[in-house]
Design a protein around this motif. Structure first.
Motif, PDB file in Angstrom:
ATOM      1  N   ASN A  47      40.713  38.425  29.586  1.00  0.00           N
ATOM      2  CA  ASN A  47      42.121  38.160  29.863  1.00  0.00           C
ATOM      3  C   ASN A  47      42.900  39.444  30.148  1.00  0.00           C
ATOM      4  N   GLU A  48      42.215  40.599  30.140  1.00  0.00           N
ATOM      5  CA  GLU A  48      42.862  41.871  30.416  1.00  0.00           C
ATOM      6  C   GLU A  48      42.342  42.510  31.703  1.00  0.00           C
ATOM      7  N   LEU A  49      41.734  41.733  32.551  1.00  0.00           N
ATOM      8  CA  LEU A  49      41.285  42.254  33.838  1.00  0.00           C
ATOM      9  C   LEU A  49      42.498  42.667  34.656  1.00  0.00           C
ATOM     10  N   ARG A  50      42.371  43.747  35.385  1.00  0.00           N
ATOM     11  CA  ARG A  50      43.476  44.214  36.215  1.00  0.00           C
ATOM     12  C   ARG A  50      43.381  43.581  37.597  1.00  0.00           C
ATOM     13  N   LEU A  51      44.439  42.904  37.987  1.00  0.00           N
ATOM     14  CA  LEU A  51      44.544  42.369  39.337  1.00  0.00           C
ATOM     15  C   LEU A  51      44.762  43.547  40.273  1.00  0.00           C
ATOM     16  N   LEU A  52      43.953  43.637  41.304  1.00  0.00           N
ATOM     17  CA  LEU A  52      44.054  44.740  42.250  1.00  0.00           C
ATOM     18  C   LEU A  52      45.006  44.395  43.392  1.00  0.00           C
ATOM     19  N   PRO A  53      45.601  45.405  44.022  1.00  0.00           N
ATOM     20  CA  PRO A  53      46.613  45.138  45.051  1.00  0.00           C
ATOM     21  C   PRO A  53      46.050  44.811  46.430  1.00  0.00           C
ATOM     22  N   TRP A  54      44.847  44.291  46.477  1.00  0.00           N
ATOM     23  CA  TRP A  54      44.263  43.852  47.744  1.00  0.00           C
ATOM     24  C   TRP A  54      43.462  42.596  47.469  1.00  0.00           C
ATOM     25  N   SER A  55      43.189  41.870  48.507  1.00  0.00           N
ATOM     26  CA  SER A  55      42.440  40.615  48.390  1.00  0.00           C
ATOM     27  C   SER A  55      41.000  40.826  48.817  1.00  0.00           C
ATOM     28  N   GLY A  56      40.147  39.979  48.313  1.00  0.00           N
ATOM     29  CA  GLY A  56      38.750  39.998  48.708  1.00  0.00           C
ATOM     30  C   GLY A  56      38.508  39.033  49.854  1.00  0.00           C
ATOM     31  N   LEU A  59      56.656  41.401  51.460  1.00  0.00           N
ATOM     32  CA  LEU A  59      57.081  40.647  50.283  1.00  0.00           C
ATOM     33  C   LEU A  59      55.868  40.159  49.489  1.00  0.00           C
ATOM     34  N   GLN A  60      54.831  39.715  50.176  1.00  0.00           N
ATOM     35  CA  GLN A  60      53.595  39.314  49.485  1.00  0.00           C
ATOM     36  C   GLN A  60      53.013  40.479  48.702  1.00  0.00           C
ATOM     37  N   ASP A  61      53.003  41.663  49.312  1.00  0.00           N
ATOM     38  CA  ASP A  61      52.490  42.850  48.628  1.00  0.00           C
ATOM     39  C   ASP A  61      53.337  43.198  47.407  1.00  0.00           C
ATOM     40  N   VAL A  62      54.654  43.155  47.558  1.00  0.00           N
ATOM     41  CA  VAL A  62      55.552  43.500  46.455  1.00  0.00           C
ATOM     42  C   VAL A  62      55.413  42.499  45.308  1.00  0.00           C
ATOM     43  N   LEU A  63      55.269  41.223  45.639  1.00  0.00           N
ATOM     44  CA  LEU A  63      55.071  40.215  44.582  1.00  0.00           C
ATOM     45  C   LEU A  63      53.755  40.449  43.848  1.00  0.00           C
ATOM     46  N   ARG A  64      52.721  40.843  44.573  1.00  0.00           N
ATOM     47  CA  ARG A  64      51.446  41.133  43.941  1.00  0.00           C
ATOM     48  C   ARG A  64      51.588  42.335  43.000  1.00  0.00           C
ATOM     49  N   VAL A  65      52.290  43.378  43.458  1.00  0.00           N
ATOM     50  CA  VAL A  65      52.498  44.560  42.619  1.00  0.00           C
ATOM     51  C   VAL A  65      53.292  44.175  41.367  1.00  0.00           C
ATOM     52  N   ALA A  66      54.307  43.351  41.521  1.00  0.00           N
ATOM     53  CA  ALA A  66      55.089  42.912  40.360  1.00  0.00           C
ATOM     54  C   ALA A  66      54.219  42.130  39.380  1.00  0.00           C
ATOM     55  N   THR A  67      53.357  41.275  39.902  1.00  0.00           N
ATOM     56  CA  THR A  67      52.441  40.523  39.047  1.00  0.00           C
ATOM     57  C   THR A  67      51.487  41.456  38.315  1.00  0.00           C
ATOM     58  N   ILE A  68      50.941  42.423  39.061  1.00  0.00           N
ATOM     59  CA  ILE A  68      50.015  43.398  38.474  1.00  0.00           C
ATOM     60  C   ILE A  68      50.699  44.149  37.339  1.00  0.00           C
ATOM     61  N   ARG A  69      51.890  44.636  37.610  1.00  0.00           N
ATOM     62  CA  ARG A  69      52.590  45.441  36.606  1.00  0.00           C
ATOM     63  C   ARG A  69      52.997  44.596  35.404  1.00  0.00           C
ATOM     64  N   GLY A  70      53.314  43.344  35.639  1.00  0.00           N
ATOM     65  CA  GLY A  70      53.583  42.447  34.512  1.00  0.00           C
ATOM     66  C   GLY A  70      52.348  42.258  33.654  1.00  0.00           C
ATOM     67  N   HIS A  71      51.184  42.119  34.290  1.00  0.00           N
ATOM     68  CA  HIS A  71      49.927  41.989  33.551  1.00  0.00           C
ATOM     69  C   HIS A  71      49.633  43.260  32.780  1.00  0.00           C
ATOM     70  N   LEU A  72      49.868  44.423  33.405  1.00  0.00           N
ATOM     71  CA  LEU A  72      49.610  45.697  32.735  1.00  0.00           C
ATOM     72  C   LEU A  72      50.512  45.867  31.520  1.00  0.00           C
ATOM     73  N   LEU A  73      51.778  45.452  31.640  1.00  0.00           N
ATOM     74  CA  LEU A  73      52.691  45.540  30.504  1.00  0.00           C
ATOM     75  C   LEU A  73      52.231  44.640  29.362  1.00  0.00           C
ATOM     76  N   THR A  74      51.814  43.446  29.708  1.00  0.00           N
ATOM     77  CA  THR A  74      51.332  42.505  28.697  1.00  0.00           C
ATOM     78  C   THR A  74      50.079  43.033  28.015  1.00  0.00           C
ATOM     79  N   ALA A  75      49.163  43.595  28.787  1.00  0.00           N
ATOM     80  CA  ALA A  75      47.914  44.106  28.234  1.00  0.00           C
ATOM     81  C   ALA A  75      48.123  45.336  27.376  1.00  0.00           C
ATOM     82  N   SER A  76      49.190  46.118  27.633  1.00  0.00           N
ATOM     83  CA  SER A  76      49.396  47.340  26.874  1.00  0.00           C
ATOM     84  C   SER A  76      50.201  47.124  25.596  1.00  0.00           C
TER      85      SER A  76
END
Length: 100
Positions: free
Chosen positions: A5-14, A78-95
């Protein structure tokens, strides 16, 4: 190693647009730094695009094709910025410290 549950979402898609995740305890590792740099680039691009959008919208000679191109670019940013916001929210939660 990182808990699932602490995997980091990366800012690119596979492939097929699926999200990519990083499992590591090393936030200073190569892939973590690469992801940080890509995020910074995406945010910078969005800021530049926003400035261009303001200029284009204020210009009386901006045509429909210019506006369509601008809307397409803004949508991607906007898609990129939303992904970054999601990533940073996950990082805050994990820390955050865990309480028993």
């Amino acid at each position: 190693m990182t808990a699932p549950n602490e995997l980091r979402l990366l800012p690119w898609s596979g492939p097929e647009g699926k999200p990519c995740y990083l499992s590591t305890d090393n936030r200073g590792g190569y892939m973590s730094r690469l992801a940080d740099n890509v995020e910074a680039l995406q945010l910078g691009t969005a800021a530049d695009l926003l400035e261009q959008a303001s200029d284009k919208l204020d210009a009386p000679d901006t045509g429909p094709e210019d506006l369509r191109r601008l809307a397409t670019e803004l949508t991607g940013a906007l898609q990129d910025v939303l992904r970054v916001a999601t990533i940073r929210g996950h990082l805050l939660t994990a820390s955050r410290p865990r309480h028993p």
